[in-house]
Scaffold this motif. Structure first.
Motif, PDB file in Angstrom:
ATOM      1  N   GLU A  63       9.542  16.469  50.553  1.00 18.38           N
ATOM      2  CA  GLU A  63       9.809  16.158  51.965  1.00 18.38           C
ATOM      3  C   GLU A  63      11.020  15.247  52.146  1.00 18.38           C
ATOM      4  O   GLU A  63      11.823  15.452  53.048  1.00 18.38           O
ATOM      5  CB  GLU A  63       8.580  15.493  52.601  1.00 18.38           C
ATOM      6  CG  GLU A  63       7.370  16.403  52.744  1.00 18.38           C
ATOM      7  CD  GLU A  63       7.545  17.447  53.841  1.00 18.38           C
ATOM      8  OE1 GLU A  63       8.504  17.344  54.622  1.00 18.38           O
ATOM      9  OE2 GLU A  63       6.713  18.372  53.899  1.00 18.38           O
ATOM     10  N   VAL A  64      11.150  14.208  51.298  1.00 17.12           N
ATOM     11  CA  VAL A  64      12.162  13.174  51.551  1.00 17.12           C
ATOM     12  C   VAL A  64      13.167  13.033  50.417  1.00 17.12           C
ATOM     13  O   VAL A  64      14.043  12.166  50.474  1.00 17.12           O
ATOM     14  CB  VAL A  64      11.490  11.811  51.813  1.00 17.12           C
ATOM     15  CG1 VAL A  64      10.555  11.899  53.006  1.00 17.12           C
ATOM     16  CG2 VAL A  64      10.726  11.321  50.580  1.00 17.12           C
ATOM     17  N   GLY A  65      13.068  13.856  49.363  1.00 21.50           N
ATOM     18  CA  GLY A  65      14.044  13.800  48.284  1.00 21.50           C
ATOM     19  C   GLY A  65      14.004  12.492  47.523  1.00 21.50           C
ATOM     20  O   GLY A  65      12.937  11.951  47.241  1.00 21.50           O
ATOM     21  N   VAL A  66      15.191  11.955  47.212  1.00 32.68           N
ATOM     22  CA  VAL A  66      15.261  10.743  46.388  1.00 32.68           C
ATOM     23  C   VAL A  66      14.776   9.504  47.128  1.00 32.68           C
ATOM     24  O   VAL A  66      14.619   8.436  46.520  1.00 32.68           O
ATOM     25  CB  VAL A  66      16.700  10.505  45.884  1.00 32.68           C
ATOM     26  CG1 VAL A  66      17.123  11.598  44.932  1.00 32.68           C
ATOM     27  CG2 VAL A  66      17.671  10.376  47.048  1.00 32.68           C
ATOM     28  N   GLN A  67      14.514   9.615  48.438  1.00 37.59           N
ATOM     29  CA  GLN A  67      13.989   8.478  49.200  1.00 37.59           C
ATOM     30  C   GLN A  67      12.478   8.299  49.009  1.00 37.59           C
ATOM     31  O   GLN A  67      11.851   7.496  49.676  1.00 37.59           O
ATOM     32  CB  GLN A  67      14.295   8.646  50.689  1.00 37.59           C
ATOM     33  CG  GLN A  67      15.500   7.850  51.168  1.00 37.59           C
ATOM     34  CD  GLN A  67      16.761   8.158  50.402  1.00 37.59           C
ATOM     35  OE1 GLN A  67      17.184   9.305  50.301  1.00 37.59           O
ATOM     36  NE2 GLN A  67      17.381   7.120  49.841  1.00 37.59           N
ATOM     37  N   MET A  68      11.907   9.053  48.080  1.00 39.00           N
ATOM     38  CA  MET A  68      10.469   8.984  47.830  1.00 39.00           C
ATOM     39  C   MET A  68       9.972   7.548  47.577  1.00 39.00           C
ATOM     40  O   MET A  68       8.965   7.132  48.172  1.00 39.00           O
ATOM     41  CB  MET A  68      10.101   9.907  46.679  1.00 39.00           C
ATOM     42  CG  MET A  68       8.664   9.822  46.205  1.00 39.00           C
ATOM     43  SD  MET A  68       8.600   8.902  44.652  1.00 39.00           S
ATOM     44  CE  MET A  68       9.493   9.998  43.560  1.00 39.00           C
ATOM     45  N   PRO A  69      10.654   6.718  46.746  1.00 36.01           N
ATOM     46  CA  PRO A  69      10.183   5.335  46.576  1.00 36.01           C
ATOM     47  C   PRO A  69      10.194   4.547  47.878  1.00 36.01           C
ATOM     48  O   PRO A  69       9.299   3.732  48.125  1.00 36.01           O
ATOM     49  CB  PRO A  69      11.179   4.751  45.557  1.00 36.01           C
ATOM     50  CG  PRO A  69      11.710   5.935  44.817  1.00 36.01           C
ATOM     51  CD  PRO A  69      11.780   7.027  45.846  1.00 36.01           C
ATOM     52  N   ALA A  70      11.193   4.787  48.722  1.00 36.15           N
ATOM     53  CA  ALA A  70      11.261   4.077  50.007  1.00 36.15           C
ATOM     54  C   ALA A  70      10.079   4.449  50.887  1.00 36.15           C
ATOM     55  O   ALA A  70       9.514   3.600  51.589  1.00 36.15           O
ATOM     56  CB  ALA A  70      12.575   4.410  50.724  1.00 36.15           C
ATOM     57  N   VAL A  71       9.680   5.717  50.858  1.00 32.50           N
ATOM     58  CA  VAL A  71       8.546   6.162  51.670  1.00 32.50           C
ATOM     59  C   VAL A  71       7.242   5.584  51.135  1.00 32.50           C
ATOM     60  O   VAL A  71       6.332   5.265  51.905  1.00 32.50           O
ATOM     61  CB  VAL A  71       8.502   7.697  51.728  1.00 32.50           C
ATOM     62  CG1 VAL A  71       7.220   8.192  52.393  1.00 32.50           C
ATOM     63  CG2 VAL A  71       9.709   8.227  52.490  1.00 32.50           C
ATOM     64  N   PHE A  72       7.143   5.422  49.805  1.00 30.12           N
ATOM     65  CA  PHE A  72       5.967   4.752  49.241  1.00 30.12           C
ATOM     66  C   PHE A  72       5.851   3.330  49.791  1.00 30.12           C
ATOM     67  O   PHE A  72       4.762   2.862  50.122  1.00 30.12           O
ATOM     68  CB  PHE A  72       6.054   4.709  47.720  1.00 30.12           C
ATOM     69  CG  PHE A  72       5.737   6.015  47.047  1.00 30.12           C
ATOM     70  CD1 PHE A  72       5.231   7.085  47.764  1.00 30.12           C
ATOM     71  CD2 PHE A  72       5.944   6.176  45.690  1.00 30.12           C
ATOM     72  CE1 PHE A  72       4.934   8.292  47.141  1.00 30.12           C
ATOM     73  CE2 PHE A  72       5.642   7.375  45.053  1.00 30.12           C
ATOM     74  CZ  PHE A  72       5.143   8.435  45.793  1.00 30.12           C
ATOM     75  N   LEU A  73       7.000   2.640  49.880  1.00 31.39           N
ATOM     76  CA  LEU A  73       6.993   1.294  50.447  1.00 31.39           C
ATOM     77  C   LEU A  73       6.657   1.324  51.934  1.00 31.39           C
ATOM     78  O   LEU A  73       5.913   0.465  52.436  1.00 31.39           O
ATOM     79  CB  LEU A  73       8.355   0.635  50.240  1.00 31.39           C
ATOM     80  CG  LEU A  73       8.603  -0.063  48.904  1.00 31.39           C
ATOM     81  CD1 LEU A  73      10.026  -0.592  48.857  1.00 31.39           C
ATOM     82  CD2 LEU A  73       7.615  -1.197  48.689  1.00 31.39           C
ATOM     83  N   ALA A  74       7.207   2.302  52.649  1.00 33.75           N
ATOM     84  CA  ALA A  74       6.948   2.410  54.084  1.00 33.75           C
ATOM     85  C   ALA A  74       5.464   2.653  54.357  1.00 33.75           C
ATOM     86  O   ALA A  74       4.904   2.122  55.319  1.00 33.75           O
ATOM     87  CB  ALA A  74       7.791   3.534  54.685  1.00 33.75           C
ATOM     88  N   GLY A  75       4.816   3.453  53.526  1.00 32.26           N
ATOM     89  CA  GLY A  75       3.388   3.690  53.695  1.00 32.26           C
ATOM     90  C   GLY A  75       2.558   2.464  53.368  1.00 32.26           C
ATOM     91  O   GLY A  75       1.467   2.270  53.922  1.00 32.26           O
ATOM     92  N   PHE A  76       3.097   1.625  52.483  1.00 30.64           N
ATOM     93  CA  PHE A  76       2.394   0.404  52.098  1.00 30.64           C
ATOM     94  C   PHE A  76       2.351  -0.605  53.239  1.00 30.64           C
ATOM     95  O   PHE A  76       1.369  -1.336  53.405  1.00 30.64           O
ATOM     96  CB  PHE A  76       3.097  -0.198  50.881  1.00 30.64           C
ATOM     97  CG  PHE A  76       2.630  -1.574  50.501  1.00 30.64           C
ATOM     98  CD1 PHE A  76       1.386  -1.764  49.928  1.00 30.64           C
ATOM     99  CD2 PHE A  76       3.439  -2.683  50.712  1.00 30.64           C
ATOM    100  CE1 PHE A  76       0.947  -3.031  49.562  1.00 30.64           C
ATOM    101  CE2 PHE A  76       3.016  -3.946  50.353  1.00 30.64           C
ATOM    102  CZ  PHE A  76       1.767  -4.128  49.773  1.00 30.64           C
TER     103      PHE A  76
END
Length: 521
Positions: A63-76
């Protein structure tokens, strides 16, 4: 300076609002059965980090490509904000009914009952999914160990699959039935195994990335941590929804509050510890995997649709080798099995509390005299899970898939209600200090608003039949129909229950209240 903390009493008023902390009842659960570490382990186990990673790491990258770690933080972030609400409410009312009890005290019986229903139905859905995943990995692991593909293929036999699944559910129910002491012993082993195997995977993935073993590997960039670099709002929302699911279950720490040493403070601290361990595990694994194989949709890339639904099955051998790779299969099985067992904790105790407060039939308020557990509520949860999974599997795999997608609606529904309940319940405290303003008001409201926004956006997206499995009912997406239908079913059951238990719904059992002010001098 001295501080006088005056606890409200039944009949007291603050600002004209009746007080009712004295109507919070004990349930007869085994007190002092769990400490800080045990409570945190239960929270981590319920989330099932290895299972969550293998099932959503690839989908999020897709869904978000290399921004996957950022989305993990956003969900946190929304989960952390809601965790503050849980901590503050637990300090005031350490009740195993958690979201149900607290929202009743803040908003009244009907909203509280529906909040409890959201938690119960979400947990039943998760339990059935966990049982299915554990079953699949059981046969996959058996095939890997024996080197016999025909054994792994037994999972494709629907009757064998269902029989194995029901056996796992019965085993998990039996362990939960025997109490928190039995639960802790199993969980220390299974959670420890998960975290150790994840650490080994991260180390070996980083080694492969450093050696440039895979052509699709990437060099680390701090830009991966920027959520604003996601291509579109639709992709970000989809990734955020997956990320939120990855953190669901930490509140099991709070469901054991009446069985925890230091029930007012320990569960809240344990939930925050669990959250920190989870976000650290997710970021380390996500970054290491992305550096090793990239997030593209070709080959071993995390976003490859052919492998994104089960990333570790594709990466186990290439990253860890054939022997250590089997450990990753073991870890996924352990993760699903451990979570299957601990996820019975919040649903059984919520049902126990609802029954104790006359919001459900009184038979579910019985606690086993020896094991000090909600025995009948635990068995009910096991039976409901087995029946739900069996029926959904026999009727349609698409329906089962869409039910899992609808889970996100239930999670956002009851978490956001609990967050708003915190701010409303403590509204008289918000001017007392900066700490109370932020931890009891601002942070919970922010978390509630974020989750409510995800709830509404998911409803809008789910109207489209393309969302989920692609199935529809009269042109409306099945995910929407299932999600709204489950909430509507709760309204129907609540109406029936109200006729049988009018006292609860009249506000005569649990009363709406706000805490008395703390007087400082």
């Amino acid at each position: 300076m001295t501080q006088l903390d005056v606890r409200p009493r039944a009949g007291d008023t603050v600002g004209g609002v009746a007080q009712g902390e004295s109507d919070v009842r004990g349930k007869g659960l085994g007190k002092g059965s769990v400490g800080l570490v045990g409570s945190a382990v239960i929270g981590i186990s319920t989330v099932a980090p290895v299972y969550c990673l293998t099932s959503t790491l690839g989908s999020t990258a897709g869904e978000v490509g290399v921004q996957m770690p950022a989305v993990f933080l956003a969900g946190f972030i929304p989960m952390l904000l809601v965790a503050f609400a849980y901590r503050e409410l637990n300090k005031a009312m350490p009740d195993c009914g958690t979201s149900f009890t607290w929202t009743v005290k803040a908003f009244g019986p009907r909203i509280g009952w529906m909040c409890g229903w959201g938690l119960v139905i979400a947990t039943i859905i998760v339990l059935s999914n966990l049982a299915g995943v554990a079953t699949s990995y059981f046969w996959l692991l058996a095939g890997e160990i024996t080197g016999n593909p025909s054994i792994a293929a037994l999972d494709d036999n629907k009757l064998v699959h269902i029989a194995t699944c029901l056996t796992l559910i019965a085993t998990a129910t039996a362990i939960s039935y025997r109490g928190m002491t039995a639960t802790k012993g199993v969980q220390y082993t299974l959670v420890g195994l998960q975290l150790v195997v994840l650490a080994v995977f991260v180390a070996m993935a980083l080694q492969k990335a450093s050696a440039g073993t895979f052509d699709t590997g990437l060099d680390f960039s701090w830009s991966w941590m920027n959520p604003f670099a996601v291509g579109s709002m639709g992709s970000f929302t989809a990734g955020l929804s997956l990320s939120i699911f990855m953190y669901w279950g930490w509140d099991a720490c709070l469901a054991t509050n009446e069985e925890t040493t230091g029930s007012a403070k320990t569960p809240g601290r344990a939930s925050l510890i669990a959250m920190v361990v989870l976000v650290g595990s997710y970021l380390a694994t996500g970054i290491a995997a992305q550096m090793a194989v990239g997030s593209g949709d070709k080959g071993l890339g995390l976003g490859n649709p052919e492998t994104s639904g089960n990333v570790f099955a594709a990466l186990a051998g290439p990253v860890m080798g054939p022997l250590l790779g089997i450990l990753l299969f073991v870890a996924v099985l352990a993760s699903a099995a451990a979570s299957l067992q601990t996820t019975f904790i919040p649903v059984a105790r919520t049902v126990l509390a609802m029954s104790t407060y006359e919001a459900l039939p009184p038979s579910y308020a019985k606690v086993h005299p020896k094991f000090k557990t909600p025995g009948r509520a635990t068995v009910m949860a096991g039976v409901a899970t087995g029946a739900f999974y069996t029926i959904m599997t026999l009727v349609s795999e698409n329906v089962l898939t869409d039910t899992i997608f609808a889970l996100g609606l239930m999670i956002c529904f009851y978490y956001s209600l609990t967050a708003f309940a915190c701010a409303w319940y403590f509204r008289g405290d918000l001017r007392r200090s900066a700490r109370d303003l932020f931890f009891k008001g601002v942070f919970p409201v922010m978390g509630g608003l974020l989750l409510a926004a995800v709830f509404l956006k998911t409803l809008v997206d789910a109207w489209d039949p393309a969302y989920g499995s692609g199935s529809d009912v009269l042109g409306v997406g099945s995910v929407f129909v299932i999600g709204v239908g489950l909430l509507a079913l709760g309204l129907v059951i609540m109406a029936v229950t109200e006729r049988r238990s009018p006292a609860f719904f009249r506000g005569q059992v649990l009363t709406k209240s706000t805490p008395s002010l703390v007087v400082e001098d």
